[in-house]
Scaffold this active site. Sequence first.
Site, PDB file in Angstrom:
ATOM      1  N   CYS A  75       0.802  -1.191  -0.138  1.00 18.00           N
ATOM      2  CA  CYS A  75       0.074   0.037  -0.102  1.00 18.00           C
ATOM      3  C   CYS A  75       1.017   1.287   0.125  1.00 18.00           C
ATOM      4  O   CYS A  75       1.872   1.431   0.709  1.00 18.00           O
ATOM      5  CB  CYS A  75      -0.977  -0.119   1.135  1.00 18.00           C
ATOM      6  SG  CYS A  75      -1.630  -1.492   1.454  1.00 18.00           S
ATOM      7  N   SER A 102       2.931  -4.280   3.495  1.00 22.35           N
ATOM      8  CA  SER A 102       3.714  -3.234   3.654  1.00 22.35           C
ATOM      9  C   SER A 102       2.995  -1.913   3.410  1.00 22.35           C
ATOM     10  O   SER A 102       1.946  -1.989   2.332  1.00 22.35           O
ATOM     11  CB  SER A 102       4.908  -3.439   2.389  1.00 22.35           C
ATOM     12  OG  SER A 102       5.892  -4.617   2.979  1.00 22.35           O
ATOM     13  N   CYS A 103       3.216  -0.789   3.803  1.00 19.91           N
ATOM     14  CA  CYS A 103       2.670   0.491   3.533  1.00 19.91           C
ATOM     15  C   CYS A 103       3.815   1.473   3.672  1.00 19.91           C
ATOM     16  O   CYS A 103       4.478   1.572   4.426  1.00 19.91           O
ATOM     17  CB  CYS A 103       1.524   0.746   4.689  1.00 19.91           C
ATOM     18  SG  CYS A 103       0.603   2.173   4.355  1.00 19.91           S
ATOM     19  N   PHE A 104       3.796   2.509   2.594  1.00 23.23           N
ATOM     20  CA  PHE A 104       4.843   3.373   2.297  1.00 23.23           C
ATOM     21  C   PHE A 104       4.310   4.535   2.271  1.00 23.23           C
ATOM     22  O   PHE A 104       3.172   4.617   1.583  1.00 23.23           O
ATOM     23  CB  PHE A 104       5.647   2.916   1.212  1.00 23.23           C
ATOM     24  CG  PHE A 104       6.348   1.626   1.305  1.00 23.23           C
ATOM     25  CD1 PHE A 104       7.672   1.642   1.972  1.00 23.23           C
ATOM     26  CD2 PHE A 104       5.983   0.635   0.742  1.00 23.23           C
ATOM     27  CE1 PHE A 104       8.168   0.437   2.188  1.00 23.23           C
ATOM     28  CE2 PHE A 104       6.448  -0.801   0.739  1.00 23.23           C
ATOM     29  CZ  PHE A 104       7.707  -0.797   1.557  1.00 23.23           C
TER      30      PHE A 104
END
Length: 125
Positions: A75, A102-104
Amino acid sequence: MEILYTDKAPEAIGPYSQAIEAGGLVFLSGQLGIIPDTGALAHSLAAQTVQALENVSCVLKAANLTLKDVVKTTCYLKNMEDFALFNEIYGQYFGDHKPARSCFAVAQLPKDGLVEIEVVAEKKA
C-alpha cells in the site's frame, strides 16, 4: 502465464496489465482510487481508499478470487498522516483475514492519487 482483465476496474494507464496469473499466484498491478465509469479519482482519501479496494476486488473477481485469497498487499500513501483512516477502511474490507502487508508514504502517485494498493493472491487448485 495468463493476462487478466476486467472492464469493472479502470483500464491500465500505462504499458502493463491489470493482473497476471502465473504459478498459482495472481499479481495485481497497483489500483488507484479511480472510478471506472468516469476515469476520475474519487474526491478524498477515504473515497479513494474505498474505490481502490473495490477496484482490487473487481480484478480479483475476474480471476475467480476474493479478498480472502490475498496473501500480500503493498500500500502506498501520499501522506503517512492518513495512515489511521486508511487502516480503518482497509480493515473493514479485509475483516479477520489479515494478509501480509507493507505500507509506504511516497512523494507522488500517478494522477496525483492519495492511495494505491497492489496485491498478490493465491489461486487454489
